[in-house]
Design a protein around this motif. Sequence first.
Motif, PDB file in Angstrom:
ATOM      1  N   ASP A  52      11.016  -0.222   2.875  1.00 60.56           N
ATOM      2  CA  ASP A  52      11.156  -0.513   1.451  1.00 60.56           C
ATOM      3  C   ASP A  52       9.880  -1.192   0.963  1.00 60.56           C
ATOM      4  O   ASP A  52       9.619  -2.348   1.278  1.00 60.56           O
ATOM      5  CB  ASP A  52      12.375  -1.430   1.242  1.00 60.56           C
ATOM      6  CG  ASP A  52      12.822  -1.480  -0.216  1.00 60.56           C
ATOM      7  OD1 ASP A  52      12.109  -0.908  -1.061  1.00 60.56           O
ATOM      8  OD2 ASP A  52      13.874  -2.077  -0.502  1.00 60.56           O
ATOM      9  N   GLU A  53       9.065  -0.464   0.210  1.00 62.68           N
ATOM     10  CA  GLU A  53       7.774  -0.955  -0.297  1.00 62.68           C
ATOM     11  C   GLU A  53       6.878  -1.484   0.837  1.00 62.68           C
ATOM     12  O   GLU A  53       6.444  -2.641   0.809  1.00 62.68           O
ATOM     13  CB  GLU A  53       8.002  -2.054  -1.341  1.00 62.68           C
ATOM     14  CG  GLU A  53       8.822  -1.632  -2.541  1.00 62.68           C
ATOM     15  CD  GLU A  53       8.087  -0.677  -3.477  1.00 62.68           C
ATOM     16  OE1 GLU A  53       6.872  -0.537  -3.342  1.00 62.68           O
ATOM     17  OE2 GLU A  53       8.749  -0.088  -4.336  1.00 62.68           O
ATOM     18  N   PRO A  54       6.575  -0.672   1.843  1.00 62.61           N
ATOM     19  CA  PRO A  54       5.839  -1.163   3.018  1.00 62.61           C
ATOM     20  C   PRO A  54       4.376  -1.486   2.768  1.00 62.61           C
ATOM     21  O   PRO A  54       3.768  -2.216   3.559  1.00 62.61           O
ATOM     22  CB  PRO A  54       5.956  -0.006   4.018  1.00 62.61           C
ATOM     23  CG  PRO A  54       6.082   1.211   3.150  1.00 62.61           C
ATOM     24  CD  PRO A  54       6.906   0.762   1.962  1.00 62.61           C
ATOM     25  N   THR A  55       3.781  -0.965   1.686  1.00 64.27           N
ATOM     26  CA  THR A  55       2.344  -1.179   1.468  1.00 64.27           C
ATOM     27  C   THR A  55       2.065  -2.238   0.405  1.00 64.27           C
ATOM     28  O   THR A  55       0.934  -2.374  -0.052  1.00 64.27           O
ATOM     29  CB  THR A  55       1.661   0.142   1.061  1.00 64.27           C
ATOM     30  OG1 THR A  55       2.320   0.676  -0.097  1.00 64.27           O
ATOM     31  CG2 THR A  55       1.748   1.158   2.196  1.00 64.27           C
ATOM     32  N   THR A  56       3.082  -2.991   0.026  1.00 66.77           N
ATOM     33  CA  THR A  56       2.893  -4.059  -0.964  1.00 66.77           C
ATOM     34  C   THR A  56       1.882  -5.082  -0.455  1.00 66.77           C
ATOM     35  O   THR A  56       1.993  -5.595   0.659  1.00 66.77           O
ATOM     36  CB  THR A  56       4.227  -4.771  -1.255  1.00 66.77           C
ATOM     37  OG1 THR A  56       5.148  -3.822  -1.788  1.00 66.77           O
ATOM     38  CG2 THR A  56       4.030  -5.911  -2.249  1.00 66.77           C
ATOM     39  N   GLY A  57       0.882  -5.386  -1.275  1.00 62.61           N
ATOM     40  CA  GLY A  57      -0.075  -6.430  -0.931  1.00 62.61           C
ATOM     41  C   GLY A  57      -1.221  -5.999  -0.044  1.00 62.61           C
ATOM     42  O   GLY A  57      -2.057  -6.825   0.322  1.00 62.61           O
ATOM     43  N   LEU A  58      -1.300  -4.718   0.300  1.00 61.37           N
ATOM     44  CA  LEU A  58      -2.380  -4.246   1.169  1.00 61.37           C
ATOM     45  C   LEU A  58      -3.613  -3.876   0.348  1.00 61.37           C
ATOM     46  O   LEU A  58      -3.500  -3.300  -0.736  1.00 61.37           O
ATOM     47  CB  LEU A  58      -1.930  -3.033   1.980  1.00 61.37           C
ATOM     48  CG  LEU A  58      -0.713  -3.216   2.905  1.00 61.37           C
ATOM     49  CD1 LEU A  58      -0.443  -1.920   3.655  1.00 61.37           C
ATOM     50  CD2 LEU A  58      -0.928  -4.357   3.871  1.00 61.37           C
ATOM     51  N   ASP A  59      -4.802  -4.204   0.876  1.00 63.23           N
ATOM     52  CA  ASP A  59      -6.024  -3.767   0.199  1.00 63.23           C
ATOM     53  C   ASP A  59      -6.280  -2.302   0.560  1.00 63.23           C
ATOM     54  O   ASP A  59      -5.602  -1.739   1.420  1.00 63.23           O
ATOM     55  CB  ASP A  59      -7.209  -4.671   0.570  1.00 63.23           C
ATOM     56  CG  ASP A  59      -7.590  -4.604   2.044  1.00 63.23           C
ATOM     57  OD1 ASP A  59      -7.506  -3.502   2.646  1.00 63.23           O
ATOM     58  OD2 ASP A  59      -7.973  -5.644   2.611  1.00 63.23           O
ATOM     59  N   PRO A  60      -7.230  -1.623  -0.098  1.00 60.45           N
ATOM     60  CA  PRO A  60      -7.430  -0.186   0.137  1.00 60.45           C
ATOM     61  C   PRO A  60      -7.664   0.192   1.595  1.00 60.45           C
ATOM     62  O   PRO A  60      -7.167   1.225   2.054  1.00 60.45           O
ATOM     63  CB  PRO A  60      -8.664   0.127  -0.726  1.00 60.45           C
ATOM     64  CG  PRO A  60      -8.585  -0.855  -1.844  1.00 60.45           C
ATOM     65  CD  PRO A  60      -8.056  -2.115  -1.218  1.00 60.45           C
ATOM     66  N   ASN A  61      -8.425  -0.626   2.336  1.00 57.47           N
ATOM     67  CA  ASN A  61      -8.665  -0.315   3.748  1.00 57.47           C
ATOM     68  C   ASN A  61      -7.390  -0.461   4.570  1.00 57.47           C
ATOM     69  O   ASN A  61      -7.086   0.379   5.424  1.00 57.47           O
ATOM     70  CB  ASN A  61      -9.760  -1.223   4.304  1.00 57.47           C
ATOM     71  CG  ASN A  61     -11.130  -0.909   3.723  1.00 57.47           C
ATOM     72  OD1 ASN A  61     -11.406   0.230   3.349  1.00 57.47           O
ATOM     73  ND2 ASN A  61     -11.986  -1.911   3.622  1.00 57.47           N
ATOM     74  N   GLN A  62      -6.643  -1.533   4.320  1.00 54.52           N
ATOM     75  CA  GLN A  62      -5.377  -1.745   5.029  1.00 54.52           C
ATOM     76  C   GLN A  62      -4.393  -0.628   4.697  1.00 54.52           C
ATOM     77  O   GLN A  62      -3.636  -0.172   5.556  1.00 54.52           O
ATOM     78  CB  GLN A  62      -4.783  -3.096   4.639  1.00 54.52           C
ATOM     79  CG  GLN A  62      -5.584  -4.302   5.109  1.00 54.52           C
ATOM     80  CD  GLN A  62      -5.049  -5.600   4.538  1.00 54.52           C
ATOM     81  OE1 GLN A  62      -4.461  -5.631   3.459  1.00 54.52           O
ATOM     82  NE2 GLN A  62      -5.251  -6.688   5.256  1.00 54.52           N
ATOM     83  N   LEU A  63      -4.422  -0.182   3.442  1.00 56.01           N
ATOM     84  CA  LEU A  63      -3.525   0.876   2.999  1.00 56.01           C
ATOM     85  C   LEU A  63      -3.729   2.150   3.804  1.00 56.01           C
ATOM     86  O   LEU A  63      -2.765   2.787   4.247  1.00 56.01           O
ATOM     87  CB  LEU A  63      -3.766   1.149   1.509  1.00 56.01           C
ATOM     88  CG  LEU A  63      -2.806   2.096   0.797  1.00 56.01           C
ATOM     89  CD1 LEU A  63      -1.407   1.537   0.794  1.00 56.01           C
ATOM     90  CD2 LEU A  63      -3.285   2.342  -0.623  1.00 56.01           C
ATOM     91  N   VAL A  64      -4.972   2.520   4.020  1.00 63.39           N
ATOM     92  CA  VAL A  64      -5.280   3.725   4.792  1.00 63.39           C
ATOM     93  C   VAL A  64      -4.780   3.574   6.230  1.00 63.39           C
ATOM     94  O   VAL A  64      -4.184   4.496   6.795  1.00 63.39           O
ATOM     95  CB  VAL A  64      -6.798   4.001   4.781  1.00 63.39           C
ATOM     96  CG1 VAL A  64      -7.148   5.115   5.757  1.00 63.39           C
ATOM     97  CG2 VAL A  64      -7.256   4.387   3.376  1.00 63.39           C
TER      98      VAL A  64
END
Length: 303
Positions: free
Chosen positions: A158-170
């Motif tokens: 549930d919303e696992p990428t909340t708060g991640l910067d672009p590099n962390q997101l990838v």
Amino acid sequence: MSLEVSQLSKFYGTQKALDGVSFAATPGRILGFLGPNGAGKSTTMKIITGYLSADAGEVKVLGENALENPKLVSPKIGYLPENNPLYLDLYVQEFLEFSAGLYGMKADHTKGRVAELIQKTGLTSEQHKKIGQLSKGYRQRVGLARALIHDPQVLILDEPTTGLDPNQLVEIRQLIQEVAANKTVILSTHIMQEVEAICQDVVIINKGKILAVSPLSELKVGSGQIELVLETEEELELAWFEKLEKTRFGTKGKKQLVVDTSDPIESRKVLMQIITERSLNLNSLNQTKKNLETLFREITNSQ
């Protein structure tokens, strides 16, 4: 199907939070679970994972009835809730070892599993810090590692990428895709680009009702995925374009027309014919593909 939800209903007092919700998810495919705030996404996921009871319907996880046997089914599911509850005073490694113990994992297996997930989720440099010292993005990584610690066959995020910067997101996106190779993954998010990047299937829910269940590719094709935007010097009338099924005025008012079509070549021909017949002065005629965000708005606003 490793996850089947059938005619699920849930009431909060007199309010019907879920109204006959049905969908299925399969291993090897990531299912994007989409809906506006308050649509029923979190309620559905909490029922699947055993955190909430249902008033009607059925949930089967790997063939087991999850509503009748929640204690039997729960260990087969990994769950990252939206609020990501963590013990902030525990160190990262300590917390993951504690989480493994809750699933009865043996100490000799726990050590290797924790080390593996710390490396996979990019927590190596943070593993000896207390969770309370971590940024929101790193806390999300800890929550994801915790959801994976017991190697579940079904993973609900549930919303696992909340708060991640672009590099962390990838990096997290790649991890989710790796995990989905042999697991069933449900991903709930408000980030449509995230769904388009990694999901193969889509479920759209609004006001407790399922509005769409489809492979993402078929959803786009079936909804007339091309937009034609016509702009003229004169004001237009929708009645002139009745040969085209889906037409509306654009952002520039009556001098701009938007056409949704699955056959852009034929639609362009009709538009040019009308322009000639009406002796209109054409400023532009542009063609763009609809993205998931546009389709999402159309589907949820049509309810």
